[in-house]
Scaffold this active site. Sequence first.
Site, short mmCIF file in Angstrom:
data_model
loop_
_atom_site.label_atom_id
_atom_site.label_comp_id
_atom_site.label_asym_id
_atom_site.label_seq_id
_atom_site.Cartn_x
_atom_site.Cartn_y
_atom_site.Cartn_z
N LEU A 23 0.92 -1.07 -0.08
CA LEU A 23 0.03 -0.04 -0.24
C LEU A 23 0.95 1.29 0.09
O LEU A 23 1.94 1.33 0.44
CB LEU A 23 -0.85 -0.04 1.28
CG LEU A 23 -1.91 -1.09 1.39
CD1 LEU A 23 -2.81 -0.94 2.66
CD2 LEU A 23 -2.91 -1.18 0.10
N GLU A 30 -7.86 3.71 8.88
CA GLU A 30 -8.41 3.14 7.67
C GLU A 30 -8.27 1.48 7.54
O GLU A 30 -9.31 0.89 7.32
CB GLU A 30 -7.79 3.79 6.19
CG GLU A 30 -8.68 3.84 5.13
CD GLU A 30 -8.59 2.63 4.38
OE1 GLU A 30 -10.04 2.49 3.88
OE2 GLU A 30 -7.90 1.64 4.27
N1 LIG Z 1 -5.52 0.15 -2.02
C1 LIG Z 1 -6.28 -0.99 -1.79
O1 LIG Z 1 -7.42 -0.84 -1.60
C2 LIG Z 1 -5.64 -2.35 -2.46
C3 LIG Z 1 -6.61 -3.31 -2.47
C4 LIG Z 1 -5.73 -4.59 -2.91
C5 LIG Z 1 -4.79 -4.55 -3.52
N2 LIG Z 1 -3.82 -3.41 -3.30
C6 LIG Z 1 -2.52 -3.18 -3.76
O2 LIG Z 1 -2.54 -3.62 -5.31
C7 LIG Z 1 -1.30 -4.15 -5.55
C8 LIG Z 1 -1.86 -5.71 -6.00
O3 LIG Z 1 -2.95 -5.61 -7.11
P1 LIG Z 1 -2.77 -6.14 -8.43
O4 LIG Z 1 -3.79 -5.52 -9.34
O5 LIG Z 1 -1.37 -5.71 -8.78
O6 LIG Z 1 -2.76 -7.70 -8.53
P2 LIG Z 1 -4.07 -8.62 -8.03
O7 LIG Z 1 -5.40 -8.51 -8.77
O8 LIG Z 1 -3.98 -8.75 -6.45
O9 LIG Z 1 -3.58 -10.10 -8.43
C9 LIG Z 1 -3.60 -10.32 -9.83
C10 LIG Z 1 -3.38 -11.91 -10.36
O10 LIG Z 1 -4.63 -12.38 -9.63
C11 LIG Z 1 -5.01 -13.21 -10.51
N3 LIG Z 1 -6.26 -13.05 -11.22
C12 LIG Z 1 -6.66 -11.83 -11.05
N4 LIG Z 1 -8.10 -11.87 -11.72
C13 LIG Z 1 -8.30 -13.21 -12.07
C14 LIG Z 1 -9.23 -14.08 -12.65
N5 LIG Z 1 -10.51 -13.52 -13.09
N6 LIG Z 1 -8.78 -15.27 -12.89
C15 LIG Z 1 -8.08 -15.97 -12.26
N7 LIG Z 1 -6.89 -15.18 -11.80
C16 LIG Z 1 -7.10 -14.16 -11.53
C17 LIG Z 1 -3.96 -13.50 -11.48
O11 LIG Z 1 -2.88 -14.42 -10.83
P3 LIG Z 1 -1.80 -15.38 -11.45
O12 LIG Z 1 -0.90 -14.34 -11.98
O13 LIG Z 1 -1.50 -16.25 -10.37
O14 LIG Z 1 -2.45 -16.31 -12.47
C18 LIG Z 1 -3.14 -12.20 -11.41
O15 LIG Z 1 -1.84 -12.08 -12.15
C19 LIG Z 1 -0.45 -4.32 -4.36
O16 LIG Z 1 0.47 -3.19 -4.62
C20 LIG Z 1 -1.43 -4.16 -3.21
O17 LIG Z 1 -0.88 -3.53 -2.29
C21 LIG Z 1 -4.39 -2.15 -2.83
#
Ligand SMILES: NC(=O)c1ccc[n+]([C@@H]2O[C@H](COP(=O)([O-])OP(=O)(O)OC[C@H]3O[C@@H](n4cnc5c(N)ncnc54)[C@H](OP(=O)(O)O)[C@@H]3O)[C@@H](O)[C@H]2O)c1
Length: 183
Positions: A23, A30
């Site tokens: 984050l 929060e």
């Molecule tokens: N501020 C907030 O509220 C908040 C909330 C959540 C996360 N975050 C931040 O966001 C970042 C991570 O998020 P991100 O968007 O990079 O990744 P993410 O959505 O958490 O993960 C992406 C991975 O999830 C899997 N995936 C996603 N959709 C899928 C589907 N429909 N079917 C199958 N697998 C699926 C895939 O994994 P595979 O590659 O293994 O296939 C994909 O590579 C971090 O920095 C975290 O700290 C912030």
Amino acid sequence: MHLKLNLIAAASENMGIGINGKLPWRLKSEMAYFTRLTTETKDQKKKNVVLMGRVTWECIPKRYRPLKDRINIVLTTKNLDYGDEAIVCNGLSQALDLISKGPLKDQVESIWVIGGSSVYKASMESPHFSRLYLTRIKKYFECDAFFPPLLDNLKLINDPAVPTEVQKENDIQFQYEVYEKEE
Ligand SMILES: NC(=O)c1ccc[n+]([C@@H]2O[C@H](COP(=O)([O-])OP(=O)(O)OC[C@H]3O[C@@H](n4cnc5c(N)ncnc54)[C@H](OP(=O)(O)O)[C@@H]3O)[C@@H](O)[C@H]2O)c1
């Protein structure tokens, strides 16, 4: 159970949600809000699901994983196994099937989609989308993960569980918002 997806996210002015797998900010109140909303149930015998992408799962520090008192479901296309910590699903529809038809059927009260970008997008576009709980962080942060564009037909609503006044911590102002799809 009636399948309703509640999304919960915190986003900066530039709609950033994360950087380098973390984050971009540290806001204890929060985080407490996130924990309260995603954990609380009306029926003490039930739990909520927290549904997330594989990267978000990996971003949770090990000592906080799985998110306690909630059923953790992780989406991945890979052949992964998190043992007792989390249920692995290969997509949103497999997760929804499991929750509505499988062994979880009578155990789940609410479903909270907790990120990241592509999981938020798929959930917002799903016919099961219900509400978006969005914390607006009133500051610019450099990010490499972003909240997807909000749907056009969302309206702001009041939820008695959500404080309406502007919050402040570490000199950062933020506000809790709740959106629902306009009929
Ligand atoms: N501020 C907030 O509220 C908040 C909330 C959540 C996360 N975050 C931040 O966001 C970042 C991570 O998020 P991100 O968007 O990079 O990744 P993410 O959505 O958490 O993960 C992406 C991975 O999830 C899997 N995936 C996603 N959709 C899928 C589907 N429909 N079917 C199958 N697998 C699926 C895939 O994994 P595979 O590659 O293994 O296939 C994909 O590579 C971090 O920095 C975290 O700290 C912030």
